[in-house]
Design a protein around this motif. Structure first.
Motif, PDB file in Angstrom:
ATOM      1  N   LEU A  90       0.839  -1.193   0.000  1.00 30.22           N
ATOM      2  CA  LEU A  90       0.000   0.000   0.000  1.00 30.22           C
ATOM      3  C   LEU A  90       0.874   1.242   0.000  1.00 30.22           C
ATOM      4  N   ASP A  91       0.305   2.367  -0.473  1.00 30.44           N
ATOM      5  CA  ASP A  91       1.039   3.616  -0.348  1.00 30.44           C
ATOM      6  C   ASP A  91       0.745   4.248   1.013  1.00 30.44           C
ATOM      7  N   GLN A  97      -1.082  -0.577  -4.190  1.00 32.79           N
ATOM      8  CA  GLN A  97      -0.071  -0.456  -5.242  1.00 32.79           C
ATOM      9  C   GLN A  97       0.195  -1.797  -5.924  1.00 32.79           C
ATOM     10  N   HIS A  98       0.233  -2.868  -5.125  1.00 35.98           N
ATOM     11  CA  HIS A  98       0.550  -4.190  -5.671  1.00 35.98           C
ATOM     12  C   HIS A  98      -0.231  -5.256  -4.919  1.00 35.98           C
ATOM     13  N   HIS A  99      -0.689  -6.248  -5.644  1.00 36.42           N
ATOM     14  CA  HIS A  99      -1.264  -7.461  -5.067  1.00 36.42           C
ATOM     15  C   HIS A  99      -0.419  -8.626  -5.569  1.00 36.42           C
ATOM     16  N   ASP A 236      -8.320   1.082  -9.174  1.00 38.82           N
ATOM     17  CA  ASP A 236      -7.736   2.293  -9.740  1.00 38.82           C
ATOM     18  C   ASP A 236      -6.765   2.888  -8.738  1.00 38.82           C
ATOM     19  N   ASP A 237      -6.304   4.104  -9.015  1.00 42.83           N
ATOM     20  CA  ASP A 237      -5.279   4.673  -8.134  1.00 42.83           C
ATOM     21  C   ASP A 237      -5.834   5.173  -6.810  1.00 42.83           C
ATOM     22  N   ARG A 238      -7.151   5.005  -6.583  1.00 42.47           N
ATOM     23  CA  ARG A 238      -7.753   5.405  -5.307  1.00 42.47           C
ATOM     24  C   ARG A 238      -8.201   4.201  -4.480  1.00 42.47           C
ATOM     25  N   THR A 239      -8.067   3.004  -5.012  1.00 37.23           N
ATOM     26  CA  THR A 239      -8.617   1.826  -4.353  1.00 37.23           C
ATOM     27  C   THR A 239      -7.921   1.519  -3.038  1.00 37.23           C
ATOM     28  N   ARG A 264       3.371   0.308   5.577  1.00 38.40           N
ATOM     29  CA  ARG A 264       2.918   1.549   4.954  1.00 38.40           C
ATOM     30  C   ARG A 264       1.425   1.471   4.646  1.00 38.40           C
ATOM     31  N   GLY A 265       0.679   2.493   5.041  1.00 38.94           N
ATOM     32  CA  GLY A 265      -0.750   2.551   4.758  1.00 38.94           C
ATOM     33  C   GLY A 265      -1.641   1.957   5.826  1.00 38.94           C
ATOM     34  N   GLN A 266      -1.039   1.456   6.924  1.00 37.75           N
ATOM     35  CA  GLN A 266      -1.837   0.789   7.958  1.00 37.75           C
ATOM     36  C   GLN A 266      -2.817   1.739   8.636  1.00 37.75           C
ATOM     37  N   GLU A 267      -2.493   3.046   8.680  1.00 32.46           N
ATOM     38  CA  GLU A 267      -3.386   3.990   9.349  1.00 32.46           C
ATOM     39  C   GLU A 267      -4.752   4.041   8.659  1.00 32.46           C
TER      40      GLU A 267
END
Length: 371
Positions: A90-91, A97-99, A236-239, A264-267
């Motif tokens: 995640l960002d 970002q990646h699966h 998409d880039d917001r998912t 990253r992105g856990q919050e």
């Protein structure tokens, strides 16, 4: 590292039809002349699908699992030998970002992901190593095949195994590589991650053992019917993970463990889980098959003349007809009358994951207020 996958030798098999140029699956066969029959075989008998365009990488080193645990969303620090999991990068804002799918086997973590995203994933992992004893590297000499169908046990002898693995279990193969069971796109789904120079020999032996060749069309149709998203097509880039049902531990067939931090992105993940709801949700749409043209991925989904979502993968299913995945606003009723261009669409109610469970953060707030 090239983003363009090399065309598979399976494309030279008699009857193999290539996908349209520009398709993410252009490097492997789209179908073999009977795409709907191939889906039926994959769901009811046994089919083999060439997915050799998947990007494969490995991670070695004594700290490979504990390090990967700290930079990705799944709880894998103590993943046992021969076990697998799905995982996300995640960002900072919690957007996907990646699966990828990973397997721990004999001192190595094996990862496979989308061909066009593999180099970026490898670049991210390499930059995040710092002082850890972990060495990510591309493995272009390995390829992925998938076996689908309830008769998979009939191919065990050709594979050189005496049993089939359980879900997310991986068994080493005598000639190298491994056989892994996945929970989707069907109840009987198996991936072979094998040396690329054995791709055609496995293909020949497994088809001789009764596996019917099936193209990427068949695999994608079954994936869509199972409401499983594919990154870049259904995202998409917001998912964020909650929107596409990627929340859960390996035992829940998810890619984001809710009882871990340090990634990253856990919050965002924690905030949505504890206090909020995702703004959108992934649904399966049934499309009106009488329309002159099929809608395309990226087309807006509308209700009452206003845009309420965006279309993802669109495909013809052997039983369900034209279907698609879509990200739509969470407050859209299941029975809403939807359209995509000139095509009528209806949400499959079975694809809607209920999100009405009590939220720990909200419950805590209510307790503090004496309610």
């Amino acid at each position: 590292m090239s983003v363009v996958a090399v065309p598979s030798p399976v494309l030279a098999v008699p009857g193999a039809v290539a996908a349209v140029p520009g398709s993410p699956d252009a490097a492997v066969p789209w179908h073999y002349g009977d795409p709907l029959g191939e889906q039926r075989a994959a769901n009811e008998r046994l089919a083999i699908v060439d997915r050799s365009h998947r990007f494969v990488l490995s991670i070695t080193g004594a700290e490979r699992l504990t390090w990967l645990h700290t930079v990705t969303s799944q709880h894998i620090a103590e993943l046992a030998d021969g076990r697998s999991a799905e995982n996300l990068d995640l960002d900072l804002n919690g957007r996907v970002q990646h699966h990828f799918v990973l397997t721990e086997l004999a001192g190595t973590v094996w990862i496979d992901t989308e061909a066009d995203r593999g180099p970026a994933l490898l670049d991210f992992l390499t930059k995040m190593v710092f002082w850890a004893d972990a060495q990510p590297r591309e493995q272009p000499d390995h390829a992925v095949l998938s076996l689908l169908g309830p008769l998979a046990h009939t191919a065990a002898a050709a594979l050189g195994v005496d049993r089939l693995p359980e879900t997310y279990e991986a068994l080493p193969l005598p000639r190298g590589g491994f056989l892994r069971r996945m929970p989707w796109p069907t109840a009987d789904s198996f991936d072979l991650v094998i040396p690329r120079d054995q791709l055609m020999s496995y293909w020949t032996e497994l088809t001789a053992a009764g596996a019917q060749p099936a193209g990427s069309w068949a695999y994608e149709a079954l994936r869509v019917a199972a409401a499983r998203p594919r990154i870049g097509l259904d995202t998409d880039d917001r998912t964020i993970p909650h929107e596409v049902n990627w929340i859960g531990a390996p035992g829940e067939y998810g890619a984001v463990h809710l009882d871990k931090g340090c990634y990253r992105g856990q919050e965002t993940v924690a905030r949505v889980h504890n206090l909020g709801k995702p703004p959108r949700r992934l649904v399966l749409l049934h499309l009106d098959g009488s329309a002159d043209e099929r809608p395309a991925p990226g087309d807006p989904v509308t209700a009452g003349g206003r845009s309420v979502g965006v279309l993802g993968t669109v495909i013809d299913h052997y039983e369900l007809g034209p279907i698609a995945l879509a990200l739509i606003k969470r407050n859209i009723p299941v029975d809403a009358q939807l359209t995509v261009g000139d095509t009528a669409a209806a949400i499959d109610p079975d694809s809607v994951v209920a999100d009405d469970s009590p939220q720990p953060g909200r419950q805590a707030i209510e307790r503090l207020r004496g309610r």
